[in-house]
Design an enzyme around this catalytic site. Structure first.
Site, short mmCIF file in Angstrom:
data_model
loop_
_atom_site.label_atom_id
_atom_site.label_comp_id
_atom_site.label_asym_id
_atom_site.label_seq_id
_atom_site.Cartn_x
_atom_site.Cartn_y
_atom_site.Cartn_z
N CYS A 50 0.97 -1.15 0.06
CA CYS A 50 -0.06 -0.12 -0.01
C CYS A 50 1.05 1.15 0.08
O CYS A 50 1.80 1.39 0.70
CB CYS A 50 -1.01 0.21 1.19
SG CYS A 50 -1.94 1.37 1.18
N CYS A 56 -0.28 5.36 7.46
CA CYS A 56 -1.55 5.15 7.80
C CYS A 56 -1.68 4.14 8.84
O CYS A 56 -1.00 3.06 9.14
CB CYS A 56 -2.39 4.58 6.60
SG CYS A 56 -4.10 4.28 7.07
N GLN A 237 -18.31 -9.56 12.60
CA GLN A 237 -16.94 -10.00 12.41
C GLN A 237 -16.64 -9.29 11.47
O GLN A 237 -17.28 -9.17 10.35
CB GLN A 237 -17.10 -11.52 12.36
CG GLN A 237 -17.27 -12.26 13.44
CD GLN A 237 -16.45 -12.04 14.53
OE1 GLN A 237 -15.28 -11.66 14.41
NE2 GLN A 237 -17.02 -12.44 15.89
N PHE A 264 -22.55 -13.53 25.82
CA PHE A 264 -22.13 -12.37 24.81
C PHE A 264 -22.63 -12.66 23.47
O PHE A 264 -21.73 -12.64 22.53
CB PHE A 264 -20.96 -12.14 25.03
CG PHE A 264 -20.29 -11.90 26.48
CD1 PHE A 264 -20.42 -10.49 27.12
CD2 PHE A 264 -19.79 -12.68 27.06
CE1 PHE A 264 -20.07 -10.37 28.44
CE2 PHE A 264 -19.34 -12.69 28.43
CZ PHE A 264 -19.39 -11.26 29.01
N GLU A 284 -27.16 -11.73 26.06
CA GLU A 284 -26.64 -10.48 25.41
C GLU A 284 -27.15 -9.37 26.17
O GLU A 284 -28.46 -9.17 26.44
CB GLU A 284 -27.43 -10.41 23.88
CG GLU A 284 -26.48 -9.20 23.25
CD GLU A 284 -25.26 -8.72 23.43
OE1 GLU A 284 -24.93 -7.69 23.48
OE2 GLU A 284 -24.51 -9.64 23.38
N ASP A 330 -17.87 -15.41 24.12
CA ASP A 330 -17.43 -14.52 23.14
C ASP A 330 -17.46 -13.01 23.63
O ASP A 330 -18.29 -12.09 23.20
CB ASP A 330 -17.92 -14.47 21.67
CG ASP A 330 -17.36 -13.64 20.89
OD1 ASP A 330 -16.42 -13.26 21.03
OD2 ASP A 330 -17.82 -13.25 19.64
N CYS A 356 -10.99 -11.66 21.30
CA CYS A 356 -9.99 -10.61 20.45
C CYS A 356 -9.12 -10.15 21.25
O CYS A 356 -8.46 -9.12 20.85
CB CYS A 356 -11.03 -9.65 19.88
SG CYS A 356 -11.98 -8.70 21.09
#
Length: 400
Positions: A50, A56, A237, A264, A284, A330, A356
């Protein structure tokens, strides 16, 4: 040069590290760090594709080849586990391809008659005006040029604007935060833009929450074959490939379980992948996401029970967890310390943990393992290509 001058690994923020602990920006394993701080490229140092790299902030690791990027992901996870005294099988990472991101957040600002639109520069609030992008789906990137024209009609010179784009079933869901967009001219511009560019929905947030200004059809996202109403700028996602990899890992971990708790649950990424083969309890805290999941499950006549529940304030206790053949969790980046305590004391045969954040995952994994579970394997998923952001799915089995 000595062996001490060779870059042997990439640290958590993306800088290369030599055997004697010196750090160098934009260095790959196998590069050589000279005494005056220069980086001499080695066999794993690729030419970044890139034109905006490294200015960036959207990517940090475009200088790593595929092998070293995958090893960076494995090392991050292994390091987080080691800090908690844990080890397990870490599988080869599943990497999303270039040009596959289906959601992204941009910023825009006016400079005279020009609209600067793109990502923030690395370590700065200044913007990179994107002329190309190797991570975005071409459909998203193709919208940036006409979006500059729209923003020029809506923006003032004094305020930075945020734009969130997500690809959904009907096109692109678009939320613009920081513009008033009042009056007939603004309304006509929004409608003309939506009609001309296949936009599923345009919402404006000027500080009081999103207000839909364009939505010819109800926006949905299909999860596990089920169309789910998509709340404005909801979590999804980042890539279809990443979603598929995480779903496959969860399905493998859960196996033939007939009753599953999805904690979650969000919009139901894993809920709808597991039902109707299993009865799924989906918890949730986000009201809009929960109502969307509930409506989709009812419309599809699936065995799904949706529960509006804050698992930080009111985690499921072991007595409730023990009712399920398998549990899927999650959580956000902060992990799920409160719920992990309950999981550790439970006797559900299988846990599938999607994370994550390797650090908070390892913290929770230590708690779960101390309670009587074994960490069987971890499947890393690199859906944020060339980024230091890592996702994973893991399987725990009860040893009682």
């Amino acid at each position: 040069m000595t062996d001490q001058s060779i870059i042997v690994r990439v640290a958590g923020r993306g800088e290369g590290v030599t055997a004697d602990g010196r750090h160098a920006a934009l260095a790959a394993p196998g590069d050589t760090l000279t005494s005056d701080g220069q980086v001499l490229p080695g066999p794993h140092h690729q030419t970044p594709p890139c034109q905006h790299f490294p200015r960036c902030g959207g990517c940090q690791l475009q200088h790593l080849d595929e092998e070293s990027f995958a090893q960076f992901i494995v090392d991050r996870i292994a390091g987080a586990l080691a800090a908690q005294g844990l080890t397990t099988q870490i599988r080869a990472p599943l990497l999303s391809p270039p040009h596959s991101r289906r959601r992204a957040s941009f910023h825009a600002e006016r400079k005279g008659n020009q609209v600067i639109l793109g990502f923030s520069q690395a370590g700065s609030h200044d913007l990179v005006d994107l002329k190309s992008c190797w991570i975005l789906d071409p459909v998203l990137f193709g919208l940036l040029k006409p979006m500059r024209v729209l923003l020029a009609r809506l923006m003032t010179a004094k305020r930075r604007v945020e734009i969130q784009l997500t690809m959904v079933d009907q096109g692109i869901d678009m939320l613009i935060t920081g513009v008033a967009a009042e009056g007939l001219d603004a309304a006509e511009a929004i409608s003309a833009f939506g009609g001309a560019h296949g936009i599923a929905r345009i919402a404006i947030d000027n500080g009081l929450g999103p207000e839909t200004r364009w939505e010819p059809l109800g926006a949905t996202i299909t999860l596990g074959g089920v169309p789910v109403p998509f709340p404005t700028a909801a979590f999804l996602q980042a890539t279809p490939e990443g979603e598929a990899a995480l779903v496959a890992a969860v399905q493998e971990a859960v196996g033939a379980a007939k009753t599953v708790a999805d904690l979650f649950a969000g919009l139901g990424t894993f809920t709808f992948a597991l039902a109707p083969a299993a009865k799924v309890y989906a918890a949730e805290a986000g009201r809009d996401a929960l109502f969307a999941l509930k409506a989709a499950g009812a419309r599809a006549q699936l065995p799904v029970f949706a529960d509006h529940r804050d698992l930080y304030r009111r985690p499921l206790p072991p007595a409730e967890l023990d009712r399920f053949d398998a549990i899927v969790i999650d959580p956000p980046r902060a992990g799920a310390k409160e719920q992990a305590d309950g999981l550790a004391a439970s006797k559900s045969p299988v846990l599938a943990y999607v994370s994550c954040n390797p650090s908070t995952f390892a913290r929770d994994a230590k708690t779960i393992c101390d309670g009587g579970y074994q960490l069987d394997w971890i499947q890393p998923v690199g859906q944020f290509r060339w980024s230091t952001h890592i996702e994973l799915a893991a399987k725990f089995s009860h040893q009682g």
